[in-house]
Scaffold this motif. Sequence first.
Motif, short mmCIF file in Angstrom:
data_model
loop_
_atom_site.label_atom_id
_atom_site.label_comp_id
_atom_site.label_asym_id
_atom_site.label_seq_id
_atom_site.Cartn_x
_atom_site.Cartn_y
_atom_site.Cartn_z
N SER A 45 21.03 73.42 14.66
CA SER A 45 21.43 74.64 14.06
C SER A 45 22.11 74.37 12.75
O SER A 45 23.48 74.04 13.04
CB SER A 45 22.37 75.63 15.09
N ASP A 47 24.68 75.33 10.68
CA ASP A 47 25.34 75.89 10.18
C ASP A 47 26.79 75.42 10.81
O ASP A 47 28.00 76.04 10.97
CB ASP A 47 25.34 77.53 10.77
N ASN A 53 24.45 71.00 7.96
CA ASN A 53 24.40 72.20 7.20
C ASN A 53 23.25 72.00 6.28
O ASN A 53 22.89 70.99 5.96
CB ASN A 53 25.68 72.56 6.80
N GLN A 82 14.93 74.08 12.81
CA GLN A 82 16.04 74.67 12.68
C GLN A 82 16.02 76.08 13.54
O GLN A 82 14.91 76.61 13.70
CB GLN A 82 16.35 75.09 11.08
N ASP A 84 18.85 78.97 15.83
CA ASP A 84 20.16 79.31 16.25
C ASP A 84 20.62 78.34 17.27
O ASP A 84 20.10 77.64 18.19
CB ASP A 84 20.42 80.86 16.92
N SER A 102 23.05 68.80 17.32
CA SER A 102 23.83 70.15 16.97
C SER A 102 25.41 70.17 17.20
O SER A 102 25.64 71.15 17.56
CB SER A 102 23.00 71.16 17.48
N GLN A 149 31.24 81.02 18.31
CA GLN A 149 29.79 80.87 18.16
C GLN A 149 29.23 81.09 19.43
O GLN A 149 29.53 80.29 20.55
CB GLN A 149 29.23 79.54 17.29
N THR A 169 25.97 84.24 16.50
CA THR A 169 24.97 83.15 16.36
C THR A 169 25.29 82.18 15.22
O THR A 169 25.06 80.93 15.57
CB THR A 169 23.63 83.71 15.97
N ALA A 170 26.01 82.41 14.49
CA ALA A 170 26.38 81.64 13.34
C ALA A 170 28.15 81.40 13.01
O ALA A 170 28.76 82.44 13.11
CB ALA A 170 25.70 81.83 11.92
N ASN A 171 28.54 80.35 12.84
CA ASN A 171 29.99 80.13 12.60
C ASN A 171 30.31 80.77 11.14
O ASN A 171 31.54 81.20 11.28
CB ASN A 171 30.14 78.74 12.66
N ASP A 173 29.63 83.45 10.29
CA ASP A 173 29.75 84.91 10.73
C ASP A 173 31.20 85.23 11.69
O ASP A 173 31.75 86.17 11.48
CB ASP A 173 28.67 85.52 11.47
N THR A 192 34.58 71.39 11.38
CA THR A 192 33.82 72.57 10.85
C THR A 192 34.84 73.40 10.35
O THR A 192 34.64 73.84 9.42
CB THR A 192 33.10 73.21 11.74
#
Length: 257
Positions: A45, A47, A53, A82, A84, A102, A149, A169-171, A173, A192
């Motif tokens: 994933s 992100d 990334n 790739q 989630d 990941s 996440q 689902t994404a950091n 967000d 991160t």
Amino acid sequence: MKKIISIILALTLCIGACFAFASCGAKGKTLEQVKEAGKLVIATSPDFPPFENLVKNEVVGIEIDIIKRVCQELDVELVIEQMDFDSVLVGIQAAKYDCAVSGITRDADREKNMLFTTPYYNAAQCIVVKAGSSIKGAADLEGKTVSVQTGTTAEDYCLDAKITTKGFTANADAKNALTTGKVDAWVVDNCTAAKLVEANDGLVILEEYFTEEPYAFAFAFGSETLVEAIDAIVKDMIESGEMEQIFANHGEAYVAP
């Protein structure tokens, strides 16, 4: 007519059971099978900087550099899939991919469902807040809402601590939920957090870590020989100083497990 329907139902149940059995019995690839295929297919994933990334549609990062080195030693091609983070864990358990790369924490619960290499790095979960927040440490999260996440140990730790969480689902967000005031704090890996907070002057990473945890690569059961081979390569990378150099190349300090 009823007899025919009964037969059809019985066949349907039988076929369903066979599919369920086949899924439960899915086995990961051995070292020999990966070498025969000439490729190592990883699930990630992208992100989660600096570990993985997207830069100009290319997946880059610390773990990608490590696994590229592994593929060189195994003399196989690296294939990156790739998705989630939740799908990474589900996919590796079902043996849809050869390896999960990941930022995955190795813990007792996950060891029940998948294989792991020996940890290669010791990470920490930190708390991110807005500047001027009344939250100064983990104890202040009581009664607050925290973004995380989904599928991560950050989510697990917050839920275990009875902290109200909002999952994303994404950091990126999860971070945006904090900057827009939808949550009071954000719990995420310290490296991160540092990367994603750089572009947000109004965010602060608290000094107190929420928890510490070891990172490793994950595999489906049945991949024992592949795990052993990758373990040996990673061990050599750590002992030779190559692992530390990879982290340095990404501006990060290496913390041995």
